[in-house]
Scaffold this motif. Structure first.
Motif, PDB file in Angstrom:
ATOM      1  N   MET A 198      -2.361  -9.932  -2.165  1.00  0.00           N
ATOM      2  CA  MET A 198      -1.806  -9.202  -2.878  1.00  0.00           C
ATOM      3  C   MET A 198      -2.558  -8.265  -4.246  1.00  0.00           C
ATOM      4  O   MET A 198      -2.072  -6.689  -4.276  1.00  0.00           O
ATOM      5  N   GLY A 199      -3.320  -9.525  -4.681  1.00  0.00           N
ATOM      6  CA  GLY A 199      -4.082  -9.026  -5.741  1.00  0.00           C
ATOM      7  C   GLY A 199      -5.197  -8.170  -4.901  1.00  0.00           C
ATOM      8  O   GLY A 199      -5.114  -6.969  -5.724  1.00  0.00           O
ATOM      9  N   ILE A 200      -6.116  -8.423  -4.230  1.00  0.00           N
ATOM     10  CA  ILE A 200      -6.777  -7.494  -3.427  1.00  0.00           C
ATOM     11  C   ILE A 200      -6.901  -5.848  -2.903  1.00  0.00           C
ATOM     12  O   ILE A 200      -7.084  -4.746  -3.147  1.00  0.00           O
ATOM     13  N   SER A 201      -4.793  -6.112  -2.486  1.00  0.00           N
ATOM     14  CA  SER A 201      -4.284  -4.471  -2.093  1.00  0.00           C
ATOM     15  C   SER A 201      -4.363  -3.604  -3.162  1.00  0.00           C
ATOM     16  O   SER A 201      -4.278  -2.860  -3.458  1.00  0.00           O
ATOM     17  N   ALA A 202      -4.113  -4.322  -4.639  1.00  0.00           N
ATOM     18  CA  ALA A 202      -3.155  -3.848  -5.592  1.00  0.00           C
ATOM     19  C   ALA A 202      -3.969  -3.400  -6.386  1.00  0.00           C
ATOM     20  O   ALA A 202      -4.353  -2.060  -6.627  1.00  0.00           O
ATOM     21  N   VAL A 203      -5.931  -4.043  -6.425  1.00  0.00           N
ATOM     22  CA  VAL A 203      -7.356  -3.138  -6.644  1.00  0.00           C
ATOM     23  C   VAL A 203      -7.943  -2.106  -6.477  1.00  0.00           C
ATOM     24  O   VAL A 203      -7.750  -1.160  -6.248  1.00  0.00           O
ATOM     25  N   GLY A 204      -7.627  -2.495  -4.814  1.00  0.00           N
ATOM     26  CA  GLY A 204      -8.178  -2.434  -3.540  1.00  0.00           C
ATOM     27  C   GLY A 204      -7.635  -0.846  -3.006  1.00  0.00           C
ATOM     28  O   GLY A 204      -8.154   0.423  -2.261  1.00  0.00           O
ATOM     29  N   GLY A 205      -6.157  -0.729  -3.026  1.00  0.00           N
ATOM     30  CA  GLY A 205      -5.382   0.337  -2.395  1.00  0.00           C
ATOM     31  C   GLY A 205      -5.456   1.513  -2.536  1.00  0.00           C
ATOM     32  O   GLY A 205      -5.809   2.254  -2.443  1.00  0.00           O
ATOM     33  N   PRO A 206      -5.086   1.962  -4.407  1.00  0.00           N
ATOM     34  CA  PRO A 206      -5.303   3.358  -5.126  1.00  0.00           C
ATOM     35  C   PRO A 206      -6.659   3.660  -4.749  1.00  0.00           C
ATOM     36  O   PRO A 206      -6.387   4.708  -4.260  1.00  0.00           O
ATOM     37  N   ARG A 208     -10.838   9.674  -8.427  1.00  0.00           N
ATOM     38  CA  ARG A 208     -10.819   9.475  -9.599  1.00  0.00           C
ATOM     39  C   ARG A 208      -9.994   8.481 -10.732  1.00  0.00           C
ATOM     40  O   ARG A 208     -10.152   7.981 -11.738  1.00  0.00           O
ATOM     41  N   THR A 209      -8.196   9.240 -10.239  1.00  0.00           N
ATOM     42  CA  THR A 209      -7.928   8.603 -10.810  1.00  0.00           C
ATOM     43  C   THR A 209      -7.446   7.092  -9.850  1.00  0.00           C
ATOM     44  O   THR A 209      -7.057   6.117 -11.096  1.00  0.00           O
ATOM     45  N   GLY A 210      -7.735   7.298  -8.727  1.00  0.00           N
ATOM     46  CA  GLY A 210      -7.833   5.703  -8.646  1.00  0.00           C
ATOM     47  C   GLY A 210      -8.506   4.191  -9.099  1.00  0.00           C
ATOM     48  O   GLY A 210      -8.467   3.642  -9.421  1.00  0.00           O
ATOM     49  N   LEU A 211      -9.691   5.414  -8.791  1.00  0.00           N
ATOM     50  CA  LEU A 211     -10.803   4.042 -10.034  1.00  0.00           C
ATOM     51  C   LEU A 211     -10.043   3.948 -11.376  1.00  0.00           C
ATOM     52  O   LEU A 211     -10.229   3.209 -12.032  1.00  0.00           O
ATOM     53  N   ALA A 212      -9.714   5.220 -12.246  1.00  0.00           N
ATOM     54  CA  ALA A 212      -8.959   4.863 -13.539  1.00  0.00           C
ATOM     55  C   ALA A 212      -8.372   3.581 -13.759  1.00  0.00           C
ATOM     56  O   ALA A 212      -7.635   3.285 -14.691  1.00  0.00           O
ATOM     57  N   LEU A 220       0.665  -1.187   0.147  1.00  0.00           N
ATOM     58  CA  LEU A 220       0.292  -0.030   0.274  1.00  0.00           C
ATOM     59  C   LEU A 220       1.181   1.575  -0.434  1.00  0.00           C
ATOM     60  O   LEU A 220       0.811   2.253  -0.914  1.00  0.00           O
ATOM     61  N   ASP A 221       1.834   1.175   0.814  1.00  0.00           N
ATOM     62  CA  ASP A 221       3.177   2.420   0.903  1.00  0.00           C
ATOM     63  C   ASP A 221       3.559   2.956  -0.207  1.00  0.00           C
ATOM     64  O   ASP A 221       3.820   3.728  -0.770  1.00  0.00           O
ATOM     65  N   VAL A 222       3.678   1.712  -1.320  1.00  0.00           N
ATOM     66  CA  VAL A 222       4.178   1.774  -2.532  1.00  0.00           C
ATOM     67  C   VAL A 222       2.910   2.777  -3.837  1.00  0.00           C
ATOM     68  O   VAL A 222       3.343   3.420  -4.358  1.00  0.00           O
ATOM     69  N   LEU A 223       2.078   1.347  -3.361  1.00  0.00           N
ATOM     70  CA  LEU A 223       1.305   2.552  -4.308  1.00  0.00           C
ATOM     71  C   LEU A 223       0.242   3.320  -3.983  1.00  0.00           C
ATOM     72  O   LEU A 223       0.142   4.387  -5.422  1.00  0.00           O
ATOM     73  N   VAL A 224       0.487   3.934  -2.905  1.00  0.00           N
ATOM     74  CA  VAL A 224      -0.886   4.932  -2.685  1.00  0.00           C
ATOM     75  C   VAL A 224      -0.440   6.673  -2.758  1.00  0.00           C
ATOM     76  O   VAL A 224      -1.027   7.420  -2.611  1.00  0.00           O
ATOM     77  N   THR A 225       0.945   6.669  -2.597  1.00  0.00           N
ATOM     78  CA  THR A 225       2.253   8.105  -2.423  1.00  0.00           C
ATOM     79  C   THR A 225       2.101   8.304  -3.855  1.00  0.00           C
ATOM     80  O   THR A 225       2.570   9.418  -4.145  1.00  0.00           O
ATOM     81  N   ASN A 226       2.193   7.322  -5.003  1.00  0.00           N
ATOM     82  CA  ASN A 226       2.314   7.810  -6.243  1.00  0.00           C
ATOM     83  C   ASN A 226       0.570   9.153  -6.319  1.00  0.00           C
ATOM     84  O   ASN A 226       0.439  10.362  -7.387  1.00  0.00           O
TER      85      ASN A 226
END
Length: 486
Positions: free
Chosen positions: A159-167, A322-326, A40-46
């Motif tokens: 990890m898959g759920i986190s990758a999709v849901g994290g952003p 909206r960016t996270g959903l995209a 999550l900390d890798v994905l969300v900061t971008n």
């Protein structure tokens, strides 16, 4: 609270080989929680970068350093993180890592200036490098051989759920501005998760350490850290100062430091001491090809994630949510690719799966360029979805067999050193992607965001072509029983 969790604490041993550790499935949940925090900390900061800069101020390089500081610290820390567990106990190092990571997350949330936030992100990366390598050794000791596949198989869905849901979660938290926390909520969420993981680790994890542990190579760590900093710092800061002479001097210095490191490691091995990286690895075509291909690929992967988020928010004015959903199609494509590859495709195709994945990624990036051209930047999430799905699916096809195939080209006794080096290169690629492609984007933004994103995607295509060529040096298929990074 369930009956199992209120029972007496488990003993400090892993149980017999046939039975396994009695608390192993609850302990696995603790290890997975730590993996989720890192992902999550890798994905969300971008995604939150523009909001952070708008609040704390600073130049555009702040956005780059928020990501690069974390992954760079993780890269240099991972080369010794696993050995710390071997020497001092994996449970102890896991606890130190998770408590430190949680405290650093709290510092990130409380940061009042860009410098404080970047320093806290570096601390997160260092503690993460202590935390993450312990999970592999703990799982191998806690689970009997017949359950190991099921234990490691749990990583994929989580990890898959986190990758999709994290952003999506991060975008919602930033937009919702809960109790006025704004972007700080993406770090605050680590605090309860980290405290639960620490409590679970203290209660559920067995003590575990290697019987024959390699000694630490602290001078080697120092040289690698210096070389990586000399490489990344000018790539991020050079543009802001109009590429002065010191930027190129630092890049040259990085090459010199890595050369000194190579000579030092060779002398250390000849003296009978444990090197940080086994020098004979670099005589193997598969390993050197894997390093080149891996560095180019993970640079492209991290850079694409950052620039895509910046384009949608700075160029199109989209909200973080909206960016996270995209970005969901890309994450879903990656998850589906991992599932398909794990179902036997990776074993059947071997190296050809990597090349197939790279062709799909190239098509996806080219498709994005075409979409931007045809729509004249009047894009919607649905118009971007096909290209993003292809990018994610192709990246998943590349990543699924990559580590196992590279490691099959090294000797059995070199696998540990090779695996650690590849994982560190994966993180270094993350730092380079943010530094290199982020700099290309911000350097061209004066001519318009649309021009900047097109130029960056062209650079992305170049990195992917380097990966495609480097992959021809890899073995044709993986060796049975070889395991790689994450």
């Amino acid at each position: 609270m369930t009956t199992e969790l209120s029972a007496p604490a488990p003993p400090d041993h892993a149980g017999t080989e046939s039975e396994g550790h009695p608390w192993r499935w609850f302990a696995l949940a603790v290890i997975l929680a730590a993996e989720v925090m890192d992902l999550l900390d890798v994905l969300v900061t971008n995604l939150a970068g523009p909001a952070i800069r708008a609040d704390l101020g600073g130049s555009p390089t702040v956005i780059q350093w928020i990501g690069a500081g974390y992954t760079l610290a993780m890269a240099v820390g991972l080369v010794t993180g696993g050995r710390l567990g071997d020497l001092y106990g994996r449970r102890r190092m896991f606890l130190i890592g998770v408590v430190g990571f949680t405290a650093a997350s709290a510092l990130c949330a409380l940061a009042g200036s860009p410098g404080t936030l970047i320093a806290a992100r570096v601390a997160q990366g260092l503690f993460g490098a202590v935390l993450l390598p312990q999970g592999l050794g703990l799982i191998k000791e806690m689970f009997p051989p017949k359950q190991l596949a099921a234990a490691f198989g749990a990583f994929g869905p989580v990890m898959g759920i986190s990758a999709v849901g994290g952003p999506i979660l991060a975008g919602w938290l930033v937009d919702a501005d809960l109790a006025g926390t704004g972007w700080r909520a993406i770090f605050l969420i680590n605090v309860p998760l980290g405290l639960l993981a620490a409590a679970g680790a203290a209660r559920l994890l067995p003590e575990s350490r290697a019987t024959h542990a390699s000694r630490l190579d602290l001078p080697g760590v120092g040289l690698v850290s210096l070389g990586a900093l000399l490489l990344v710092y000018p790539l991020v800061q050079g543009r802001e100062h109009d590429w002065p002479g010191w930027a190129f001097a630092m890049l040259a210095g990085a090459a010199a430091v890595f050369a000194v490191f190579a000579g030092y490691e060779l002398r250390r091995q000849r003296a009978g001491r444990d090197p940080l990286v086994v020098p004979t690895l670099f005589r193997r075509r598969a390993f050197t090809g894997g390093l080149v291909a891996g560095l180019a690929f993970f640079t492209a992967l991290a850079g694409f994630s950052l620039v895509f988020s910046l384009y949608l928010q700075l160029g199109l004015g989209w909200s973080p949510l909206r960016t996270g959903l995209a970005g969901v199609p890309q994450a879903l494509g990656m998850v589906v690719a991992f599932v398909i590859a794990g179902a036997g495709l990776a074993q059947r195709l071997g190296r050809r799966l990597i090349h197939l994945g790279l062709v799909v990624v190239l098509a996806g990036v080219a498709g994005m360029l075409l979409t931007l051209h045809l729509t004249n930047d009047h894009v919607t999430p649905w118009r971007l979805a096909p290209a993003l799905l292809a990018v994610g699916f192709g990246m998943g096809l590349v990543m699924a067999p990559f580590f196992d195939i590279v490691l099959s080209g090294v000797a059995e006794e070199e696998t540990g050193s090779a695996s650690g080096t590849l994982t560190a290169v994966q993180q270094l690629g993350g730092a380079l992607g943010v530094a290199l492609l982020g700099t290309v984007f911000f350097d061209a933004i004066g001519h318009g965001v649309s021009h900047a994103v097109r130029l960056t995607l062209a650079a992305e295509l170049g990195l992917l072509l380097v990966t495609l060529v480097g992959a021809f040096l890899l073995p044709r298929r993986a060796r049975e029983g070889v395991g790689g990074g994450h």
